[in-house]
Design an enzyme around this catalytic site. Structure first.
Site, short mmCIF file in Angstrom:
data_model
loop_
_atom_site.label_atom_id
_atom_site.label_comp_id
_atom_site.label_asym_id
_atom_site.label_seq_id
_atom_site.Cartn_x
_atom_site.Cartn_y
_atom_site.Cartn_z
N SER A 101 0.86 -1.18 0.00
CA SER A 101 0.00 0.00 0.00
C SER A 101 0.90 1.23 0.00
CB SER A 101 -0.90 0.02 1.24
OG SER A 101 -1.80 -1.06 1.20
N LYS A 176 -7.35 1.75 -2.28
CA LYS A 176 -6.85 1.29 -0.99
C LYS A 176 -6.80 2.45 0.01
CE LYS A 176 -5.18 -1.20 2.28
NZ LYS A 176 -3.95 -1.98 2.33
N LYS A 244 0.84 5.61 8.35
CA LYS A 244 1.41 5.87 7.02
C LYS A 244 0.30 6.02 5.99
CE LYS A 244 2.31 2.48 4.54
NZ LYS A 244 1.67 1.68 3.47
#
Length: 298
Positions: A101, A176, A244
């Protein structure tokens, strides 16, 4: 389909998610060669019937499909580019599937470099956490060319259950990012609800059961509710990684000129939990942040 099942797959990054995914590929009949920075995971892969490689070059040289599953954008750049990277050593025509990701803009840039190297890139981040990886039941959102997606289908089906092509390169990463926004907001709301219920001495097991049967029900409640009640925060997906990802969401939203008020707040709450030392916990550990804000001991 027999020739598909004899495909050679290189798997780079045998972490919490990567190792069970690689094992599922072995179970599905693929020849899997793994590369990982630590030996322990590579030994586990070998014990499951795979092969280990000493370098990325060795892992990818005979691979028809190359999968990368590493933590962040710089990690993907590190394993793909440069003299030691997979772009320099993969055979022309190989499909590169990035299950990491990362930032959509980085994904688009790397896809361009991959094509220049003669490879066929698919950005294919996954959702479902460690249990989804173990069960081979991940949701996979894929960006790339339809023909490449079709050819990679048997590999993706060995690790996932809901597999959807969502657009050109970078689109998988964008979807995502949206996934991570929804999941974080859900976990935060669930955490606040449990702190609220406990403050009133409610039977929380019963409360979550009835909430789960109504409109408040969700996969987050199903998978994370009991963890929160049990204060069991062993990582299926680490808070540090969700931190993140929330950075990716808020940055990409700013670039697109859209406003995500709840996303910005949840990003700060995730950041606070990480700053408080909980980054290695499961993202259900957001609950601890709610406890702190309520002046409760953990």
């Amino acid at each position: 389909m027999e020739h598909q099942m004899s495909q050679n797959v290189a798997f780079i990054g045998l972490g919490i998610m990567g190792l069970p995914m690689a094992k599922n590929l072995i179970t599905a009949g693929f020849h899997v060669t793994g590369f990982n920075r630590s030996d322990k995971a590579t030994k586990e892969l070998i014990a499951a019937g795979g092969q280990g490689a000493e370098s990325i070059a060795e892992a990818v040289k005979d691979a028809d499909v190359i999968i990368t599953m590493v933590p962040d954008s710089p990690d993907v750049e590190s394993v793909t580019t440069g003299a030691e990277g997979l772009f320099a050593h993969a055979k022309p025509g190989a499909i590169w599937v990035d299950n990491s990701s990362i930032r959509p803009d980085v994904s688009v840039s790397l896809a361009k470099q991959a094509r220049e190297a003669g490879l066929r890139p698919l950005d294919a981040p996954v959702s479902g956490g460690e249990q989804g990886a173990i069960d081979g039941a991940l949701s996979i959102m894929v960006g790339g060319e339809p023909a490449d997606f079709a050819e990679a289908q048997p590999v993706l089906e060995a690790v996932g259950k809901t597999i959807v092509l969502v657009g050109p390169s970078g689109s998988g990463q964008t979807v995502k990012a949206a996934n991570q926004l929804i999941v974080a907001a859900n976990i935060q709301a669930l955490s606040e609800a449990v702190v609220f219920l406990e403050a009133y001495g409610v039977d929380t097991d019963s409360a979550l059961k009835v909430l789960g049967g109504g409109l408040a029900g969700s996969k987050v409640l199903d998978q994370k509710g009991q963890k929160i009640l049990d204060r069991e925060f062993a990582p299926g997906f680490r808070l540090a990684l969700h931190h993140k990802d929330m950075g990716i969401v808020t940055s990409a939203a700013r670039e697109a000129g859209v406003v995500l008020p709840l996303g910005a707040l949840v990003a700060q709450l995730v950041g606070s939990t990480v700053a408080s030392g909980d980054g290695a916990l499961d993202h259900s550990g957001l609950f601890r942040g709610v406890q702190r804000l309520s002046g409760q001991s953990e």
